[in-house]
Design a protein around this motif. Sequence first.
Motif, mmCIF file in Angstrom:
data_model
loop_
_atom_site.group_PDB
_atom_site.id
_atom_site.type_symbol
_atom_site.label_atom_id
_atom_site.label_comp_id
_atom_site.label_asym_id
_atom_site.label_seq_id
_atom_site.Cartn_x
_atom_site.Cartn_y
_atom_site.Cartn_z
ATOM 1 N N LEU A 1 0.756 -1.152 -0.114
ATOM 2 C CA LEU A 1 -0.010 0.003 0.088
ATOM 3 C C LEU A 1 0.851 1.368 -0.072
ATOM 4 O O LEU A 1 0.806 1.998 0.944
ATOM 5 N N PRO A 2 1.609 1.494 -0.965
ATOM 6 C CA PRO A 2 2.502 2.565 -0.981
ATOM 7 C C PRO A 2 1.902 3.829 -1.065
ATOM 8 O O PRO A 2 2.387 5.007 -0.385
ATOM 9 N N ALA A 3 0.711 3.936 -1.674
ATOM 10 C CA ALA A 3 0.164 5.337 -1.469
ATOM 11 C C ALA A 3 -0.243 5.569 -0.062
ATOM 12 O O ALA A 3 -0.277 6.816 0.082
ATOM 13 N N VAL A 4 -0.804 4.742 0.595
ATOM 14 C CA VAL A 4 -1.222 5.007 1.913
ATOM 15 C C VAL A 4 0.080 5.416 2.755
ATOM 16 O O VAL A 4 0.017 6.389 3.640
ATOM 17 N N GLY A 5 1.283 4.798 2.641
ATOM 18 C CA GLY A 5 2.413 5.114 3.490
ATOM 19 C C GLY A 5 2.829 6.693 2.992
ATOM 20 O O GLY A 5 3.231 7.454 3.727
ATOM 21 N N LEU A 6 2.715 7.100 1.717
ATOM 22 C CA LEU A 6 2.911 8.393 1.160
ATOM 23 C C LEU A 6 2.162 9.614 1.843
ATOM 24 O O LEU A 6 2.485 10.569 2.582
ATOM 25 N N SER B 1 7.201 6.854 -1.887
ATOM 26 C CA SER B 1 7.310 7.195 -2.986
ATOM 27 C C SER B 1 7.765 6.216 -4.106
ATOM 28 O O SER B 1 7.377 5.890 -5.172
ATOM 29 N N LEU B 2 9.002 5.744 -3.684
ATOM 30 C CA LEU B 2 9.785 4.600 -4.554
ATOM 31 C C LEU B 2 8.702 3.481 -4.659
ATOM 32 O O LEU B 2 8.907 3.063 -5.810
ATOM 33 N N GLY B 3 8.304 3.065 -3.554
ATOM 34 C CA GLY B 3 7.440 1.851 -3.800
ATOM 35 C C GLY B 3 6.084 2.025 -4.936
ATOM 36 O O GLY B 3 5.771 1.110 -5.608
ATOM 37 N N LEU B 4 5.563 3.397 -4.831
ATOM 38 C CA LEU B 4 4.534 3.520 -5.572
ATOM 39 C C LEU B 4 4.793 3.736 -7.120
ATOM 40 O O LEU B 4 4.252 3.212 -7.916
ATOM 41 N N ALA B 5 6.393 4.244 -7.281
ATOM 42 C CA ALA B 5 7.080 4.174 -8.643
ATOM 43 C C ALA B 5 6.982 2.858 -9.201
ATOM 44 O O ALA B 5 6.970 2.641 -10.224
ATOM 45 N N VAL C 1 3.752 1.122 -10.375
ATOM 46 C CA VAL C 1 3.335 1.829 -11.451
ATOM 47 C C VAL C 1 4.228 1.147 -12.623
ATOM 48 O O VAL C 1 3.609 0.627 -13.694
ATOM 49 N N LEU C 2 5.649 1.040 -12.476
ATOM 50 C CA LEU C 2 6.384 0.266 -13.452
ATOM 51 C C LEU C 2 5.939 -1.027 -13.791
ATOM 52 O O LEU C 2 5.865 -1.557 -14.996
ATOM 53 N N SER C 3 5.743 -1.826 -12.802
ATOM 54 C CA SER C 3 5.378 -3.157 -12.753
ATOM 55 C C SER C 3 3.989 -3.583 -13.326
ATOM 56 O O SER C 3 3.786 -4.283 -14.354
ATOM 57 N N LEU C 4 3.125 -2.632 -13.234
ATOM 58 C CA LEU C 4 1.768 -2.713 -13.812
ATOM 59 C C LEU C 4 1.972 -2.294 -15.224
ATOM 60 O O LEU C 4 1.437 -2.991 -16.225
ATOM 61 N N SER C 5 2.870 -1.585 -15.847
ATOM 62 C CA SER C 5 2.981 -1.056 -17.085
ATOM 63 C C SER C 5 3.668 -1.915 -17.946
ATOM 64 O O SER C 5 3.826 -2.218 -19.198
ATOM 65 N N THR C 6 4.671 -3.016 -17.298
ATOM 66 C CA THR C 6 5.477 -4.197 -17.881
ATOM 67 C C THR C 6 4.762 -5.548 -17.807
ATOM 68 O O THR C 6 5.479 -6.288 -18.335
ATOM 69 N N GLY C 7 3.723 -5.566 -17.094
ATOM 70 C CA GLY C 7 3.136 -6.845 -16.989
ATOM 71 C C GLY C 7 3.617 -7.582 -15.786
ATOM 72 O O GLY C 7 3.462 -8.946 -15.804
ATOM 73 N N ALA C 8 4.575 -7.200 -15.082
ATOM 74 C CA ALA C 8 5.333 -7.916 -14.061
ATOM 75 C C ALA C 8 4.350 -8.542 -12.903
ATOM 76 O O ALA C 8 4.557 -9.474 -12.444
ATOM 77 N N VAL C 9 3.168 -7.508 -12.541
ATOM 78 C CA VAL C 9 2.580 -8.132 -11.729
ATOM 79 C C VAL C 9 1.692 -9.215 -12.212
ATOM 80 O O VAL C 9 1.468 -10.248 -11.428
ATOM 81 N N ALA C 10 1.078 -9.103 -13.406
ATOM 82 C CA ALA C 10 0.504 -10.440 -13.834
ATOM 83 C C ALA C 10 1.281 -11.633 -13.863
ATOM 84 O O ALA C 10 0.797 -12.440 -13.577
ATOM 85 N N ASP C 11 2.493 -11.399 -14.061
ATOM 86 C CA ASP C 11 3.482 -12.628 -14.052
ATOM 87 C C ASP C 11 3.742 -12.977 -12.845
ATOM 88 O O ASP C 11 3.536 -14.396 -12.498
#
Length: 428
Positions: free
Chosen positions: A87-92, A121-125, A128-138
């Motif tokens: 929950l990086p957004a919550v931490g921010l 902030s780093l975790g949120l970034a 976002v990068l993982s979602l854009s590259t499909g890493a979360v789906a993998d």
Amino acid sequence: MSIPPPPGPRQPEGFQGPHAQGQQPQGPYAAPQPQGGQPPPQFPYGPHGPHGPYPPYGPYGFQPPAAGSAVNGVAIAALVCGLLCFLPAVGLVLGLIALWQIRRRPERGRGMAIAGTVLSSLGLALWVLSLSTGAVADFWEGFKEGARGNTILVLEEGDCFDSPDGLVGWGIEADPVPCSQEHDGEVFALVTLPDGAFPGDDSLFDTADDRCYALQDGYAMDAWALPSDVDVYHITPSRDSWDHGDRTIICVFGNRDADATLTGSLRRDESTLDADQVAYLKAAHVLNAALDRIPMTEAEEDLAGHRKWAGQMSEALAEQSGMLREHEWPADAEGPVTKLAGELEKAEAAWAKAAEADSPDAFYEYSAPGWELIDPHKSIAARKALDLTTTPPTFDEDEDESGSGSGSGDEGGTGGGDDGAGDDSIEV
């Protein structure tokens, strides 16, 4: 009249404090204004000082929190969220709230709030990068694979594996190994099921049985090259893994003997065969499919069913012989393949007569030569010329109590017999 000193420890005599002699601080303990028109003492941070009209700690004179002040709880929560990266957004948000509160309260924890804000902030970034590259789906797909009961099955078509507990049961474990060494199973197909409610173990078993047996020819195209001790197994989703999104049936070749293993890959498809071999085997599969539909009764019990099946046999033989004649074969294979096509065309005519038989006796009279003309031994010369296996597979009579010849064969399903199903029937 004298003004009592402010509460607190007394300073030693002669102590000047932070102000030069003759200067007094302003604020709640400011000294009275001198009489006689003397100018008021100047405070170094007063109206004419470098920091404007207020002391350096703000318009209300707040001082830094004392060493014993409480630590801001929101700052602690922000740091925890930042460190664990969930929950990086919550931490921010928590970090920003903590900084706002600490500026207005005598509390500690500013460093933790800043650290939590930066890490979140780093975790949120990264999210976002993982979602854009499909890493979360993998990652999710990997999680679902690992959720199948108590097993870890990350297998693909063509993989070989060892299973410590064997190939039977729901909690199968698999350790991938090279196919060149001894192994318990080889994956030959993956079947993806539609979404919906869990269909139940029995329904899954029936579906897996039908689909896996139908798909084995696509992986092991040359039925003659499949060892007689090989059987088909399947691994189906459990109720728990189904709830986690598992929809895959894994079709596996394994040894009929639970204590025995396999060695070497059983794969015989377009990836391992040449174009001429593939063309020949595809033509053979047309007849094999018709042989698999043989009635499980005798002609005396269901003449109409046998006549219908004889018609399907005639059509399959016409299609198979046509495929063999249309392909351009190598010079050394042209003669044997052409001769085989001629035998299949004769068999086509015999089965066409059986399809029109008006009695069981007439059906057997016409089907008998039809069986003889598709004897698998007639295809050995063509197979030899194409560098395919030349030893027909044998049929295990114990697996077919009816003796109906339900096992299908390459280029032909059975030898001769009064009912078209002799003891020398063969199996794919």
